[in-house]
Structure formats: C-alpha cells, structure tokens
Scaffold this active site. Structure first.
Site, PDB file in Angstrom:
ATOM      1  N   ARG A 227       0.834  -1.203   0.000  1.00 47.69           N
ATOM      2  CA  ARG A 227       0.000   0.000   0.000  1.00 47.69           C
ATOM      3  C   ARG A 227       0.865   1.248   0.000  1.00 47.69           C
ATOM      4  O   ARG A 227       1.934   1.281   0.613  1.00 47.69           O
ATOM      5  CB  ARG A 227      -0.917   0.009   1.227  1.00 47.69           C
ATOM      6  CG  ARG A 227      -1.974  -1.067   1.187  1.00 47.69           C
ATOM      7  CD  ARG A 227      -2.874  -1.011   2.397  1.00 47.69           C
ATOM      8  NE  ARG A 227      -2.111  -1.109   3.628  1.00 47.69           N
ATOM      9  CZ  ARG A 227      -2.391  -0.421   4.731  1.00 47.69           C
ATOM     10  NH1 ARG A 227      -3.384   0.431   4.763  1.00 47.69           N
ATOM     11  NH2 ARG A 227      -1.660  -0.587   5.815  1.00 47.69           N
TER      12      ARG A 227
ATOM     13  N   SER B   9       6.454  -5.771   6.976  1.00 44.69           N
ATOM     14  CA  SER B   9       5.893  -6.816   7.838  1.00 44.69           C
ATOM     15  C   SER B   9       6.567  -8.166   7.639  1.00 44.69           C
ATOM     16  O   SER B   9       5.925  -9.186   7.348  1.00 44.69           O
ATOM     17  CB  SER B   9       4.387  -6.919   7.595  1.00 44.69           C
ATOM     18  OG  SER B   9       3.748  -5.698   7.881  1.00 44.69           O
TER      19      SER B   9
ATOM     20  N   ASP C 223       3.534  -3.381  12.227  1.00 46.45           N
ATOM     21  CA  ASP C 223       2.114  -3.033  12.323  1.00 46.45           C
ATOM     22  C   ASP C 223       1.721  -2.490  13.694  1.00 46.45           C
ATOM     23  O   ASP C 223       1.001  -1.496  13.800  1.00 46.45           O
ATOM     24  CB  ASP C 223       1.252  -4.264  12.021  1.00 46.45           C
ATOM     25  CG  ASP C 223       1.417  -4.764  10.603  1.00 46.45           C
ATOM     26  OD1 ASP C 223       2.371  -4.343   9.935  1.00 46.45           O
ATOM     27  OD2 ASP C 223       0.597  -5.580  10.167  1.00 46.45           O
TER      28      ASP C 223
END
Length: 504
Positions: free
Chosen positions: A108, A172, A225
């Site tokens: 993203r 991540s 995150d």
C-alpha cells in the site's frame, strides 16, 4: 373369539411389540450417538475454560515474561525488541507525509496531510499487487518496482509537494532493527524468497531504489504493524501506552521506561522512554488452557513449539480448531452423516467462515447449514446439530478473546496501569489517596474490528479482570489502518527532530 382370531390378535401384538422394540432401540442408539458428541463438546469446553482466576494467572505470567525478556536476550519467549521509537506523534504535526506498507503479496501507498490539533486533513491510499515473479527475483528488481509505483503515486497526488518529504516504511517481515530508520532482514515469509536480500538493510535497499528512480524522499521510520497502531493511537490520545494487533496474526507493543530495559544497560533516549515490540505471539505459560486440539494443531504446523499464544488467539488458527472439534465428533458419531474427507483438510474452514456461522441470526441457522455444505461437504444436518456447531465456535472464540484480554492486562500490569503496584505507579497521588491515571490501548486487526462477538468477549474480559473500580480508567480504542497511517505519522513526529537513542 375363534382360534384364528386369537392367533391373529397374538400375531399383531407380537408384531407391535417388535416394531416398538425396534423404534425404542433406534431412539436409544440415537440418544447414545448424541450424548457422545455432547461429551466431546463438554470435555473441550472444560479444557478450554477461562475463569477469571485463570486469566489473572495469565496476566501475572505475561508480566513476568516481559520482565525476563527485558532483562536478557533469550531470557524469555517474548523477544521484547527495541524499536528505537521514543518520540510518538502528539497531534501537533503539520504537513504532508507519505508511507509505504509491504505486508505480503500486496503493498500500500499512502499520503496524509496533517493539520495540527490532532487533525488529518486528507488521506489517500492505493493498493497494488506485487507481481509473483518479483517475489523470487532480486532485491533490486523488487524495490525498483516499489520505487516506481511510489513515484507514480506521488505524481497522481501532488508531485510538487513530495520533494524532500519524509517517508514512513512498514515492513511486515522478520527484521532485526538497528535504528529508527534501519534494520536487516532475518528471513522471508509469506511466499517471498529473494536470497540476495537476507541480512541486508531493507531501508538501504529502498533508499537506493528511490534514488535510481529519481524520487527525492527520505525513509525516516521503519516500523511494524503494532508500532504504527500505537503511533496512530497516541496521535489521537496522549494517554495511549500500548497497541495490539489481532488479525490473521497477532502482536503487541507498548511504551516502556528506557531504564527498565536492563539488557541494554546505558540505553539513553531523548524522551526517557522506548517503544518495545513484544512479539507476543510467542508467549507461553502453563496457565494457558491448552487442549488436545491445540497440541495436534501445533504438531502439524510449520513451526511446532513456536508462536503458542498466536495459535490460540489469532485469526489464522481459530477456524481450524473448530474444524478439528467437528472432525473428532464425526469420528465418535454419525450425527454429521458419513465422514467428509474435507474434515481432514487443514485450514479448509477459515476464521471468517467460522465467524459467519457464530453470528448467524437466522431462525433455522441457514448460514451454518450453507457453510457446512459448501465448505465441509456436510449436508442436511438437523437444527440441533447446527446449534452444536455454533456452540463450538463460541467456545473457541470466547477462549481466544479472553486470553487476548489477559495479555492486554498483563501489559498494563507491567507498567503499573492495572491498579496494582507495578514498576511504574499507575496512580497519581492526591493527598492521602491515589487516583488512577487514565489509560488507552489502541487495537487494530480484522479479528477485533470485524468479528463483533470476539470484540464483545474481549472488552468484557478486560473489564472483568481489572474489576469495577479500575476498569472505567482503561479504554480500548479501535484504530483502522495504523500500520499505514501510523507509519506516516512516525515520519512526521521524527521529521527534523533531534532525537537521541543510544546504547552505551
């Protein structure tokens, strides 16, 4: 009555008795089959029970393991990793910032405009898939693609405002962080296998690709995150001291005093604090209510004897635990009909499907019937069996939510925010009596955000563990997209700020 009539009467009576005997026998056998599966459920429910006394034992165990993980490397199942984040957003940030989140087969791109006074003036996001061939190519090819995508995103969203901007980078994958803006890749997961990048600095790889593509941006923060979620929570509420992500996987982080990190003696930070990445999915304690189904799931997993807490509370595993219980019942009884081969397939029942069955509010549980038929190839089960399936889902979900709640309270206990005497007092002295400080915990992840019953069980358990006197001072706050927006905010809060994070 003649002999013939008497014979007929006796014959009818005998036949009637035989029929009645057969019917009674069927009922008895049916009841036995039913009670067999009820016994399986009762045994599972007892083994998975989470009374508040047991939850408080988990709370204590979590706090103890946190202490041990801060005291020495390898001293605990909890890694308690330094994030080098000591300056969290406080809502005063202004300007335009960008973020990049590589979380798996998709990534993203984000652009946010902050207006001070805890306000976000605009928020743009774009999701893009990573071509499969790049997942096994070279680091240069992967990051050139990422950098080009960022360049195109910037051009579509205000190219003249991006030059020289700071970028937040959420990556991540397992990384050993060495500073706020650097960290080496430990290993790939999620289908990636780019050998030349292992043990390389991921920020350096990205920064070089940005330069090759002519993108004048500086990677200001490398985060995971949970740290991004904490940053977003702190932006809106200065009393946010911890963050938890409960989705497909799970993790937590919290704000610790720098001098409490004993394994890094002489750790100096500008703020006196340090965000600690707990990696709490690997937490373990003998007080966790482990069942035979958990043991089998762990033994058959790709990482046995690892991530024990995650395997009991996260979305990756809950549906499969339900499948295992149904499979056990089908072996004990035929109430589900012939044994379906689908019941032997690991992860065939996903947690979203399990949640859909659990939250089925139709009078005849038609959604349960549909999922059993389409996913597990179990057809035409009666209503009472569908209700049994809903009960299995409830036991699995309730245990997961309540254990996650105990983990949260364990963090609060460690930092003295649970109303007991922790290392840092959670009470503000006022005369002779102490007044509790308000505490907020940011929570993100699809399991908590999208699964209403899970969320209700977790919230209820936090209040139950804390007790009615303390619970009103603790708020659980939903944070959506902390992994993205939070990374951009950390770029903002660390932009042009002279911070000191030094390990002597």
């Amino acid at each position: 009555m003649g002999k013939v009539g008497l014979g007929l009467a006796v014959g009818c009576a005998v036949a009637s008795c035989a029929i009645a005997s057969v019917m009674v026998g069927k009922r008895v056998r049916s009841r036995r089959r039913w009670w067999k599966v009820v016994r399986v459920l009762d045994e599972f429910e007892e083994a998975a029970s989470t009374p508040v006394g047991r939850l408080r034992q988990v709370v204590d165990a979590m706090a103890v393991e946190m202490h041990a993980g801060l005291a020495s490397e390898g001293g605990s199942k909890l890694k308690m990793l330094l994030t080098f984040v000591d300056n969290l957003p406080d809502g005063s940030e202004n300007g335009i910032y960008y973020a990049l989140h590589i979380g798996g087969t998709n990534f993203r791109l984000l652009r946010i405009q902050l207006g001070g006074q805890r306000s976000i003036l605009s928020h743009d996001v774009e999701r893009k898939p990573i071509p499969q061939h790049l997942m096994t190519s070279t680091s240069e090819e992967l990051f050139d693609f990422i950098a080009l995508s960022l360049k195109e995103f910037i051009e579509r969203n205000g190219n003249n405002q991006a030059r020289g901007k700071d970028l937040g980078f959420t990556f991540s994958f397992p990384v050993k962080q060495t500073s706020l803006s650097s960290g080496t890749l430990i290993k790939w997961t999620k289908g990636f296998s780019i050998e030349d990048m292992v043990e390389k600095d991921v920020v350096e790889c990205l920064q070089k690709a940005l330069s090759r593509r002519g993108v004048d941006m500086n990677v200001a923060a490398l985060v995971n995150d949970s740290v991004g979620t904490l940053a977003l929570g702190h932006f809106y509420d200065k009393d946010t001291v911890a963050a938890v992500v409960i989705g497909t996987g799970t993790n937590a982080c919290y704000l610790e005093r720098a001098d409490a990190v004993i394994k890094c003696q002489g750790l100096l930070t500008t703020s006196g604090g340090m965000v600690i990445n707990m990696e709490w999915g690997n937490f373990w304690s003998s007080h966790l209510p482990r069942t035979s189904y958990d043991i089998d799931l762990d033994a058959e997993s790709q990482n046995p004897n690892d991530q024990g807490f995650e395997k009991m509370i996260s979305g990756m595993y809950l549906g499969d635990i339900v499948r295992r219980v149904i499979h056990k019942m089908s072996l004990e009884s035929d109430i589900f009909g012939p044994i379906s081969s689908k019941l032997s397939a690991r992860f065939v029942l996903s947690t979203p499907l399990m949640a859909a069955m659990h939250e089925d509010e139709t009078p005849n549980l038609s959604e349960v019937a549909k999922i059993l038929e389409e996913t597990l190839n179990i057809n035409d089960v009666p209503l009472k069996v569908r209700k049994l399936v809903v009960k299995i889902c409830d036991v699995v979900t309730r245990r997961a939510a309540r254990l996650a709640a105990a983990g949260i309270v364990g963090i609060l206990k460690k930092i003295g925010r649970d109303g007991t005497a922790g290392i840092t007092s959670g009470r503000v002295k006022s005369g002779k009596s102490g007044k509790m400080r308000r505490t907020a915990v940011a929570i993100e992840g699809g399991l908590y955000l999208s699964y209403r019953i899970f969320r209700e069980y977790l919230n209820e358990a936090v209040a139950e563990i804390l007790g009615e006197e303390i619970a009103p001072f603790v708020s659980l706050k939903v944070m959506e997209d902390g992994s993205g927006i939070g990374a951009a905010m950390l770029a903002a809060s660390n932009s042009n700020v002279d911070t000191l994070v030094q390990v002597l």
